[in-house]
Design a protein around this motif. Structure first.
Motif, mmCIF file in Angstrom:
data_model
loop_
_atom_site.group_PDB
_atom_site.id
_atom_site.type_symbol
_atom_site.label_atom_id
_atom_site.label_comp_id
_atom_site.label_asym_id
_atom_site.label_seq_id
_atom_site.Cartn_x
_atom_site.Cartn_y
_atom_site.Cartn_z
ATOM 1 N N ASP A 35 26.318 -23.670 -24.163
ATOM 2 C CA ASP A 35 27.034 -24.838 -24.668
ATOM 3 C C ASP A 35 28.155 -25.262 -23.709
ATOM 4 O O ASP A 35 28.267 -24.730 -22.600
ATOM 5 N N HIS A 36 28.984 -26.198 -24.135
ATOM 6 C CA HIS A 36 30.060 -26.734 -23.289
ATOM 7 C C HIS A 36 31.042 -25.649 -22.834
ATOM 8 O O HIS A 36 31.734 -25.811 -21.841
ATOM 9 N N ASP A 37 31.091 -24.531 -23.566
ATOM 10 C CA ASP A 37 31.968 -23.421 -23.213
ATOM 11 C C ASP A 37 31.221 -22.322 -22.463
ATOM 12 O O ASP A 37 31.753 -21.236 -22.237
ATOM 13 N N GLY A 38 29.948 -22.569 -22.098
ATOM 14 C CA GLY A 38 29.141 -21.594 -21.372
ATOM 15 C C GLY A 38 28.577 -20.489 -22.251
ATOM 16 O O GLY A 38 28.068 -19.500 -21.752
ATOM 17 N N ARG A 39 28.656 -20.673 -23.572
ATOM 18 C CA ARG A 39 28.223 -19.624 -24.505
ATOM 19 C C ARG A 39 26.868 -19.946 -25.123
ATOM 20 O O ARG A 39 26.521 -21.108 -25.311
ATOM 21 N N CYS A 40 26.145 -18.876 -25.460
ATOM 22 C CA CYS A 40 24.855 -19.024 -26.130
ATOM 23 C C CYS A 40 24.620 -17.798 -27.000
ATOM 24 O O CYS A 40 24.599 -16.672 -26.501
ATOM 25 N N ARG A 41 24.470 -18.021 -28.300
ATOM 26 C CA ARG A 41 24.099 -16.946 -29.219
ATOM 27 C C ARG A 41 22.590 -17.055 -29.383
ATOM 28 O O ARG A 41 22.076 -18.050 -29.875
ATOM 29 N N LEU A 42 21.896 -16.009 -28.945
ATOM 30 C CA LEU A 42 20.440 -16.062 -28.915
ATOM 31 C C LEU A 42 19.800 -15.613 -30.215
ATOM 32 O O LEU A 42 18.764 -16.139 -30.600
ATOM 33 N N THR A 43 20.352 -14.622 -30.855
ATOM 34 C CA THR A 43 19.775 -14.191 -32.127
ATOM 35 C C THR A 43 20.816 -13.445 -32.943
ATOM 36 O O THR A 43 21.718 -12.833 -32.398
ATOM 37 N N GLU A 44 20.671 -13.539 -34.226
ATOM 38 C CA GLU A 44 21.466 -12.726 -35.139
ATOM 39 C C GLU A 44 20.558 -11.798 -35.922
ATOM 40 O O GLU A 44 21.008 -11.064 -36.783
ATOM 41 N N ASP A 45 19.267 -11.854 -35.614
ATOM 42 C CA ASP A 45 18.273 -11.034 -36.299
ATOM 43 C C ASP A 45 18.202 -9.642 -35.673
ATOM 44 O O ASP A 45 18.487 -9.458 -34.494
ATOM 45 N N ALA A 46 17.783 -8.694 -36.475
ATOM 46 C CA ALA A 46 17.570 -7.341 -35.970
ATOM 47 C C ALA A 46 16.376 -7.340 -35.026
ATOM 48 O O ALA A 46 15.447 -8.120 -35.179
#
Length: 105
Positions: A36-47
């Motif tokens: 994103d605009h802050d260089g962050r990416c959450r790829l998964t919250e799943d186990a």
């Protein structure tokens, strides 16, 4: 387990927005996203399972879009999951001819 990343452009000293990232468990693609605009990416919250995982960053495409020469067409970070319940944050400090990483929090 959740997996996230944060990419910083070490040359310009700012977040690297717009880098395409894929997450694999062994050979299976399990998630993908774009920083994103802050260089962050959450790829998964799943186990996910124990074992080897890879983050693949499309760095060559990103540098080309900025008309910047780069040595790395992609950066592949391979890491091992021993505690599936923990959050795994894997930052990438990026420049056209070098990169560095560490296990974040």
């Amino acid at each position: 387990m959740s997996v996230s990343t944060h990419v910083l452009d070490a040359v310009l000293g700012r977040p690297a927005a717009g880098i395409f990232v894929r997450l694999y468990a062994d050979q299976e693609l399990i998630a993908e996203g774009v920083t994103d605009h802050d260089g962050r990416c959450r790829l998964t919250e799943d186990a996910t399972a124990l074992g080897t995982h890879r983050l693949v960053f499309a760095t060559g495409r990103w540098f080309a879009e900025q008309d910047r020469e780069a040595f790395w067409p992609e950066v592949v970070l391979t890491f091992s999951i021993a505690e599936p319940a923990e959050h795994h944050h894997v930052p990438l400090l990026l420049s056209p001819f070098a990169y560095s990483t560490y296990r974040g929090s």
